[in-house]
Design an enzyme around this catalytic site. Structure first.
Site, PDB file in Angstrom:
ATOM      1  N   ASP A 103      -9.054  -0.352 -10.013  1.00  0.00           N
ATOM      2  CA  ASP A 103      -9.737  -1.071  -8.933  1.00  0.00           C
ATOM      3  C   ASP A 103     -11.069  -0.346  -8.691  1.00  0.00           C
ATOM      4  OD1 ASP A 103      -8.854  -1.931  -5.455  1.00  0.00           O
ATOM      5  OD2 ASP A 103     -10.616  -2.319  -6.659  1.00  0.00           O
TER       6      ASP A 103
ATOM      7  N   LYS B 129     -13.008  -7.310  -7.186  1.00  0.00           N
ATOM      8  CA  LYS B 129     -13.393  -7.673  -5.803  1.00  0.00           C
ATOM      9  C   LYS B 129     -14.821  -8.207  -5.886  1.00  0.00           C
ATOM     10  CE  LYS B 129     -10.502  -4.121  -3.647  1.00  0.00           C
ATOM     11  NZ  LYS B 129      -9.443  -5.065  -3.280  1.00  0.00           N
TER      12      LYS B 129
ATOM     13  N   ASP C 115      -0.481  -0.048  -4.513  1.00  0.00           N
ATOM     14  CA  ASP C 115      -1.866   0.410  -4.472  1.00  0.00           C
ATOM     15  C   ASP C 115      -1.928   1.730  -3.719  1.00  0.00           C
ATOM     16  OD1 ASP C 115      -5.085  -1.088  -3.478  1.00  0.00           O
ATOM     17  OD2 ASP C 115      -4.552   0.857  -4.338  1.00  0.00           O
TER      18      ASP C 115
ATOM     19  N   LYS D 249       0.865  -1.184   0.000  1.00  0.00           N
ATOM     20  CA  LYS D 249       0.000   0.000   0.000  1.00  0.00           C
ATOM     21  C   LYS D 249       0.895   1.225   0.000  1.00  0.00           C
ATOM     22  CE  LYS D 249      -3.885  -0.372   0.748  1.00  0.00           C
ATOM     23  NZ  LYS D 249      -4.947  -0.522  -0.257  1.00  0.00           N
TER      24      LYS D 249
ATOM     25  N   GLU E 130      -2.126   0.246  -8.544  1.00  0.00           N
ATOM     26  CA  GLU E 130      -3.592   0.385  -8.530  1.00  0.00           C
ATOM     27  C   GLU E 130      -3.942   1.856  -8.231  1.00  0.00           C
ATOM     28  OE1 GLU E 130      -5.785  -2.225  -5.888  1.00  0.00           O
ATOM     29  OE2 GLU E 130      -4.273  -3.793  -6.151  1.00  0.00           O
TER      30      GLU E 130
HETATM   31  O1  164 Z   1      -5.735  -6.825  -3.224  1.00  0.00           O
HETATM   32  C1  164 Z   1      -5.071  -7.310  -2.292  1.00  0.00           C
HETATM   33  O2  164 Z   1      -3.952  -7.826  -2.459  1.00  0.00           O
HETATM   34  C2  164 Z   1      -5.601  -7.295  -0.868  1.00  0.00           C
HETATM   35  C3  164 Z   1      -6.869  -6.493  -0.687  1.00  0.00           C
HETATM   36  C4  164 Z   1      -6.617  -4.999  -0.745  1.00  0.00           C
HETATM   37  O3  164 Z   1      -5.531  -4.554  -1.026  1.00  0.00           O
HETATM   38  C5  164 Z   1      -7.724  -4.126  -0.463  1.00  0.00           C
HETATM   39  C6  164 Z   1      -8.898  -4.620   0.018  1.00  0.00           C
HETATM   40  C7  164 Z   1      -9.986  -3.755   0.341  1.00  0.00           C
HETATM   41  C8  164 Z   1      -9.826  -2.413   0.240  1.00  0.00           C
HETATM   42  C9  164 Z   1      -8.503  -1.819   0.070  1.00  0.00           C
HETATM   43  O4  164 Z   1      -7.934  -1.634   1.346  1.00  0.00           O
HETATM   44  C10 164 Z   1      -7.523  -2.672  -0.723  1.00  0.00           C
HETATM   45  C11 164 Z   1      -7.597  -2.331  -2.195  1.00  0.00           C
HETATM   46  O5  164 Z   1      -7.905  -1.195  -2.548  1.00  0.00           O
HETATM   47  O6  164 Z   1      -7.288  -3.172  -3.055  1.00  0.00           O
HETATM   48 MG    MG Z   2      -6.978  -1.471  -4.528  1.00  0.00          MG
END
Ligand code: 164
Ligand code: MG
Length: 334
Positions: A224, A246, A172, A144, A201
């Site tokens: 995303d 997702k 991300d 992140k 991302e």
């Molecule tokens: O994508 C991944 O590797 C793990 C999930 C992840 O990063 C996320 C899950 C849910 C919300 C966010 O915090 C984040 C994302 O934005 O992708």
């Molecule tokens: Mg993301």
């Protein structure tokens, strides 16, 4: 003979889980259990605060309605993945959870394989490098960024890539960078390491700014949040390498399948990613990724954010299983 049960769960979240600026202390969701003759299927319905449009009470209401229709003999799958208007009208988290339960009932999900998840770093990078070094395979990780300033984070990323010569990174920023911060991040990257960033991302606040960043920096980006915006259309775009799917935020398995097929046709990688589901949902996403996105490691490394597992264990996790007695039965239908 069909029966349905809708249950509510609440799992502790570790300190520090912040979603869209909101500190979250619990992960609350639903489990839908469908039974027909001697077959059973379960699914998780867990809208993600700050990301899902629907609230948990709204999801529970929609789930109850559809569960009762299924028990009465209706084929709700058409409801769950019919035309856009139907799928959109039914909350994505409900469509996803019910379609998982139906897929399990019909034995359409692949068996539990050793679940893989791209390691996720959302905090201390030194600790993360130690964790990656200890793994048998540390070729890919997700970090992140956008939590501090671009310059400091480019030094963090340089450090990780230098420490692990075989490592590739997914980054991300969750749209947190201004164009200047994104440019500062790119400028701070070691040019010899930049090629090991597979994509970032949502680097900037708007898709237009992110496309300009990809053009100017040469670093690939991934959509995303943008994928779930009404006006999104899947097509080849310069600098866009991937889309993040997702399922809890997207909808039914069939809707996800269609999106992944469209991504492939546009020459994009589709990555299945967690919406911080419980171990029930995460293990189903791991099984799904084997079928829907074979060869693309899913982003599912969020179990450690939770204080317990739910109903099914993630292979290898030592996290305790929450007592089923803590599941609260909302409704039964038969
Ligand atoms: O994508 C991944 O590797 C793990 C999930 C992840 O990063 C996320 C899950 C849910 C919300 C966010 O915090 C984040 C994302 O934005 O992708
Ligand atoms: Mg993301």
């Amino acid at each position: 003979m069909r029966r349905g049960t809708l249950l509510a769960y609440s799992l502790p979240l570790h300190a520090g889980v912040v979603l869209r600026g909101q500190h979250q202390r619990q992960r609350n969701g639903l489990v839908v259990r469908l039974e027909e003759d001697h077959r059973t299927g379960e699914g998780e319905i867990a809208p993600l605060p700050g990301f899902s449009r629907e609230t948990l009470p709204q999801a529970a209401e929609a789930a109850l309605l559809l569960m009762r229709r299924w028990v009465a003999g209706a084929s709700i799958l058409a409801d769950l993945s019919g035309g856009e208007d139907i799928a959109q009208r039914i909350a994505p988290s409900v469509a996803f959870g019910l379609s998982c339960a139906l897929a399990e009932l019909e034995d359409c999900l692949p068996p539990q394989a050793p679940s893989i998840a791209v390691p996720l770093c959302s905090g201390d990078s030194d600790e993360f490098i130690r964790r990656l070094t200890a793994l048998p395979d540390s070729r890919l990780a997700k970090v992140k960024v956008g939590l501090t300033d671009g310059g400091a984070e480019s030094r963090q990323v340089n450090g990780m890539l230098a420490a692990l010569p075989g490592l590739h990174l997914r980054l991300d920023a969750n749209r947190s960078w201004t164009a200047a911060a994104a440019a500062a991040f790119a400028a701070g990257l070691d040019p010899s390491l930049r090629g090991r960033i597979d994509f970032i991302e949502e680097p900037c606040a708007t898709p237009a700014a992110s496309l300009a960043f990809a053009r100017d920096s040469g670093i690939p980006i991934a959509w995303d949040e943008t994928v779930r915006e009404g006006d999104f259309s899947l097509r080849p775009q310069p600098g866009v390498a991937a889309i993040i799917i997702k399922p809890t935020l997207t909808g039914s398995l069939r809707r996800c399948e269609r999106l992944i097929h469209q991504a492939r046709q546009a020459g994009l990688t589709a990555v299945i990613s967690s919406s911080i589901e419980s171990s029930l949902g995460l293990t189903q996403l791991a099984r799904l990724s084997q079928v829907l996105t074979p060869g693309v490691p899913p982003g599912l490394d969020t179990l450690s954010l939770l204080g317990a597992q739910l109903l099914r264990r993630w292979p290898g996790s030592l996290l305790p299983l929450q007592s089923p007695a803590l599941l609260h039965t909302i409704a039964r239908a038969s």
